[in-house]
Scaffold this active site. Structure first.
Site, PDB file in Angstrom:
ATOM      1  N   SER A  96     -22.278 109.041   9.048  1.00 20.61           N
ATOM      2  CA  SER A  96     -22.707 108.312   7.861  1.00 20.61           C
ATOM      3  C   SER A  96     -22.360 106.828   7.999  1.00 20.61           C
ATOM      4  O   SER A  96     -22.819 106.181   8.936  1.00 20.61           O
ATOM      5  CB  SER A  96     -22.083 108.957   6.614  1.00 20.61           C
ATOM      6  OG  SER A  96     -22.674 108.474   5.444  1.00 20.61           O
ATOM      7  N   LEU A  97     -21.553 106.261   7.094  1.00 20.20           N
ATOM      8  CA  LEU A  97     -21.109 104.877   7.272  1.00 20.20           C
ATOM      9  C   LEU A  97     -20.425 104.710   8.624  1.00 20.20           C
ATOM     10  O   LEU A  97     -20.545 103.655   9.274  1.00 20.20           O
ATOM     11  CB  LEU A  97     -20.145 104.487   6.149  1.00 20.20           C
ATOM     12  CG  LEU A  97     -19.435 103.140   6.294  1.00 20.20           C
ATOM     13  CD1 LEU A  97     -20.420 101.978   6.287  1.00 20.20           C
ATOM     14  CD2 LEU A  97     -18.382 102.960   5.207  1.00 20.20           C
ATOM     15  N   ASP A 214     -31.475 115.421   4.217  1.00 25.21           N
ATOM     16  CA  ASP A 214     -30.532 114.416   3.710  1.00 25.21           C
ATOM     17  C   ASP A 214     -31.233 113.530   2.688  1.00 25.21           C
ATOM     18  O   ASP A 214     -32.195 112.838   3.009  1.00 25.21           O
ATOM     19  CB  ASP A 214     -30.010 113.573   4.872  1.00 25.21           C
ATOM     20  CG  ASP A 214     -28.802 112.725   4.513  1.00 25.21           C
ATOM     21  OD1 ASP A 214     -28.537 112.545   3.313  1.00 25.21           O
ATOM     22  OD2 ASP A 214     -28.141 112.239   5.444  1.00 25.21           O
ATOM     23  N   HIS A 241     -26.808 116.010   3.844  1.00 24.66           N
ATOM     24  CA  HIS A 241     -25.974 114.967   4.443  1.00 24.66           C
ATOM     25  C   HIS A 241     -24.699 115.496   5.083  1.00 24.66           C
ATOM     26  O   HIS A 241     -24.049 114.758   5.818  1.00 24.66           O
ATOM     27  CB  HIS A 241     -25.617 113.930   3.371  1.00 24.66           C
ATOM     28  CG  HIS A 241     -24.978 112.692   3.927  1.00 24.66           C
ATOM     29  ND1 HIS A 241     -25.618 111.870   4.832  1.00 24.66           N
ATOM     30  CD2 HIS A 241     -23.752 112.150   3.704  1.00 24.66           C
ATOM     31  CE1 HIS A 241     -24.831 110.865   5.150  1.00 24.66           C
ATOM     32  NE2 HIS A 241     -23.686 111.016   4.493  1.00 24.66           N
TER      33      HIS A 241
END
Length: 261
Positions: A96-97, A214, A241
């Site tokens: 993710s990030l 997602d 996600h």
């Protein structure tokens, strides 16, 4: 020798360190922690690598720090953690990030990164994602409403729809758990992050793992990472996600292929 990273004027990041062998540095996602995001895979990874998995400030065991962090700060502090654990070079995985953090590390610290694994990653440039992030941060003091939103956009519909009623109720209750102190900072950072212009300069073998359902970081973001990095390989899993929750066996197979390769 490891490249010199300026020592931050704050405490070192808390981290999980397990295993032996070549180094593997892990970057977790916004609002998560090293154990939240990587816990189901740690034992498998540690069987083949020296795993270093730091917690961002305000997540896991790292104390909260005021202010708005930058991607550069996260990148440099993760590399500082690798230095402190004696890793010269390392494979690098980001979720993710953390995928954007990994891209920034590869560009700011060339020669340190042997390969990249990017899972359900943020590339940037999505107005929808920025708006959704603002909504989620705005609901941080309304846990019931935030939990319902997370159930809708974080987890894949196929997985949620298949849950028995009692498990769905338990999941909704679990999503109301207190958020990490760094949740707003990390989500705001994800909203303003944009690494698209950096992708073409990545020169290490890269595997991008997408998540077909997602709705938090849309699959188009995952594909941007794969399409922008020269020679990157793309694999898509049938999950929302959180493939480490929804599609763990498939994710484990992909990740272990990456590690052993």
């Amino acid at each position: 020798m490891p490249s010199t990273v300026p020592a931050p004027a704050v405490a070192p990041l808390a981290r999980i360190v397990q295993g032996s062998g070549p180094g593997l540095l892990l970057a977790h996602g916004a609002g998560g922690s090293a154990r939240d995001n990587w816990g189901p895979l740690l034992a498998d990874l540690a069987a083949h690598r020296t795993v270093v998995a730091p917690d961002y400030p305000g997540s896991g065991d790292s104390p909260y720090e005021p202010g708005e962090p930058t991607l550069d700060e996260y990148a440099d502090r993760l590399v500082a953690a690798a230095d402190e654990e004696g890793l010269d070079t390392f494979d690098l995985a980001g979720f993710s990030l953390g995928a954007a953090v990994a891209v920034r590390i590869a560009n700011r610290h060339p020669g340190r990164v042997r390969s990249l694994l990017l899972i359900a990653g943020v590339a940037g440039g999505s107005a929808r994602q920025s708006t959704l992030t603002e909504l989620m941060v705005g609901l941080r003091d309304r846990p019931a409403e935030l939990a319902d939103l997370m159930l809708t956009v974080v987890l894949g519909h196929s997985w949620v729809d298949a849950l028995p009623a009692d498990q769905l109720a338990a999941l909704r209750e679990g999503l109301r758990s207190p958020l990490p102190a760094g949740f707003p900072q990390q989500f705001r950072l994800a909203a303003r992050t944009d690494v698209r212009a950096e992708l073409a300069s990545i020169a290490v073998p890269t595997l991008v793992v997408g998540a077909a359902e997602d709705m938090l970081v849309q699959p188009s973001q995952h594909r941007l990472l794969a399409e922008g990095i020269p020679g990157a390989r793309f694999v898509e899993l049938p999950s929302g996600h959180l493939p480490m929750v929804e599609a763990l066996p498939q994710l484990r197979e992909v990740v272990m292929e990456f590690v052993k390769g």
